[in-house]
Design an enzyme around this catalytic site. Structure first.
Site, mmCIF file in Angstrom:
data_model
loop_
_atom_site.group_PDB
_atom_site.id
_atom_site.type_symbol
_atom_site.label_atom_id
_atom_site.label_comp_id
_atom_site.label_asym_id
_atom_site.label_seq_id
_atom_site.Cartn_x
_atom_site.Cartn_y
_atom_site.Cartn_z
ATOM 1 N N PHE A 112 0.866 -1.195 0.000
ATOM 2 C CA PHE A 112 0.000 0.000 0.000
ATOM 3 C C PHE A 112 0.890 1.228 0.000
ATOM 4 O O PHE A 112 1.703 1.411 0.909
ATOM 5 C CB PHE A 112 -0.939 0.021 1.213
ATOM 6 C CG PHE A 112 -1.898 1.177 1.141
ATOM 7 C CD1 PHE A 112 -3.081 1.071 0.418
ATOM 8 C CD2 PHE A 112 -1.609 2.391 1.755
ATOM 9 C CE1 PHE A 112 -3.957 2.150 0.318
ATOM 10 C CE2 PHE A 112 -2.476 3.474 1.656
ATOM 11 C CZ PHE A 112 -3.660 3.345 0.944
ATOM 12 N N ASP A 138 9.264 2.786 1.371
ATOM 13 C CA ASP A 138 8.114 3.543 1.866
ATOM 14 C C ASP A 138 8.023 3.263 3.359
ATOM 15 O O ASP A 138 7.608 2.185 3.787
ATOM 16 C CB ASP A 138 6.855 3.086 1.124
ATOM 17 C CG ASP A 138 5.590 3.783 1.622
ATOM 18 O OD1 ASP A 138 5.641 4.403 2.707
ATOM 19 O OD2 ASP A 138 4.554 3.686 0.944
ATOM 20 N N LYS A 188 2.692 10.130 8.294
ATOM 21 C CA LYS A 188 1.978 9.684 9.498
ATOM 22 C C LYS A 188 2.558 10.249 10.802
ATOM 23 O O LYS A 188 2.222 11.356 11.173
ATOM 24 C CB LYS A 188 1.935 8.150 9.549
ATOM 25 C CG LYS A 188 1.054 7.556 8.448
ATOM 26 C CD LYS A 188 0.503 6.219 8.853
ATOM 27 C CE LYS A 188 -0.100 5.472 7.680
ATOM 28 N NZ LYS A 188 -1.288 6.091 7.111
HETATM 29 C C1 LIG Z 1 2.950 2.344 3.689
HETATM 30 C C2 LIG Z 1 2.083 3.516 3.356
HETATM 31 N N1 LIG Z 1 2.456 4.346 2.374
HETATM 32 C C3 LIG Z 1 1.734 5.439 2.073
HETATM 33 C C4 LIG Z 1 0.584 5.751 2.761
HETATM 34 C C5 LIG Z 1 -0.065 7.071 2.450
HETATM 35 O O1 LIG Z 1 -1.307 7.016 1.960
HETATM 36 P P1 LIG Z 1 -2.149 8.326 1.551
HETATM 37 O O2 LIG Z 1 -1.687 8.750 0.206
HETATM 38 O O3 LIG Z 1 -3.529 7.767 1.542
HETATM 39 O O4 LIG Z 1 -1.926 9.347 2.589
HETATM 40 C C6 LIG Z 1 0.135 4.899 3.768
HETATM 41 C C7 LIG Z 1 -1.128 5.159 4.483
HETATM 42 O O5 LIG Z 1 -1.726 4.321 5.104
HETATM 43 C C8 LIG Z 1 0.896 3.755 4.074
HETATM 44 O O6 LIG Z 1 0.530 2.904 5.041
#
Ligand SMILES: Cc1ncc(COP(=O)(O)O)c(C=O)c1O
Length: 266
Positions: free
Chosen positions: A7, A92, A121
């Site tokens: 993700f 990431d 985060k």
């Molecule tokens: C590993 C990871 N990368 C990126 C994101 C960022 O997601 P967003 O673009 O929805 O803020 C998240 C959010 O949960 C994540 O867990």
């Protein structure tokens, strides 16, 4: 190349990078060019590298899809492949970064360094901020002004980010995540011996997944919520536990007791 079950976010390109169709469907058509390969499978990764491959991006521990931990050997192999083929290695660390896994960054468990690393985060302690860090040879590709956004370089968010970093470092929160995480893991392994429907407890530091064979993850999450503990479920088979980095041993005792009674009531 990214991993299946990864993700990476919900902007158009990161949703294309994400290795889960259910997040992609609402946003199609997506930017092309991403390949998704299984976690911890270096041979398949190797087979998917072509002359057009520019980078490999992964989460050291996949968060969203259920705390799937990349193996030491896999990450060592990925770094070696990137070096041999001239590819960038991107971690990431939006979930794994900033102490979550018991080290300041997830990559520190693996004896390698990524070329690019993302953070968000925890970085702002609730204030929205994200960061992309890169080695000099990568960062050189950007000049000031090449990239920007309406809220980019926001002084309030940056001040919050600095305050969070200082707090994490000065208050020993990384060490706490390591100690409290080890203690929580011990407690959960004991519960695994007690309940045969717990098939696996996995993770690092305060990023832990529990795999269940009874399909009751949602009910257990709801029971924990009634007892005052917030945990997550992924589908019916996985519980995801990410306590705050300030968690105390007493908090962990309480959580283990709540889980124990939720398991016994199911
Ligand atoms: C590993 C990871 N990368 C990126 C994101 C960022 O997601 P967003 O673009 O929805 O803020 C998240 C959010 O949960 C994540 O867990």
């Amino acid at each position: 190349i990214t991993l299946k079950k990864s993700f990476h976010g919900r902007t158009l390109t990161t949703v294309a990078a994400t290795g889960q169709e259910r997040f992609q469907k609402p946003f199609m058509p997506l930017p092309p060019g991403f390949k998704h390969v299984p976690i911890n499978d270096i041979e398949t990764l190797k087979e998917n590298i072509s002359r057009n491959t520019c980078a490999i991006m992964l989460e050291p521990i996949q968060g969203e899809s259920g705390i799937n931990v990349t193996s030491y050997e896999f990450i060592q192999g990925v770094r070696k492949l990137c070096d041999e083929k001239g590819l960038l290695l991107i971690f990431d660390e939006i979930q794994t970064g900033l102490g979550r896994t018991g080290k300041l960054f997830g990559y520190q468990h693996y004896g390698v360094e990524p070329d690019i690393l993302t953070l968000a985060k925890a970085l702002g302690g609730g204030v929205p901020i994200g960061a992309l860090m890169a080695k000099d040879f990568v960062a050189e590709a950007f000049e000031p002004g090449d990239h920007g956004s309406t809220f980019g370089g926001n002084p309030l968010a940056c001040a919050a980010g600095l305050a969070v970093m200082q707090t994490i470092l000065n208050e020993g929160l990384v060490e706490n995540a390591y100690k409290a995480g080890s203690y929580l893991s011990e407690k959960l392994q004991a519960l695994k011996s007690k309940y045969n429907f717990i098939s696996e407890v996995r993770g690092k530091g305060l990023m832990i997944g529990i795999e269940l064979s009874n399909g009751k993850a949602k009910e257990i999450k709801e029971k924990c919520f009634e007892k005052g503990y917030l945990i997550g479920n992924i589908g019916i088979g996985i519980l995801r536990i990410l306590p705050p980095l300030v968690v105390t041993m007493q908090d962990i005792d309480g959580m283990a007791e709540a889980l124990d009674s939720a398991f016994s009531e199911i």
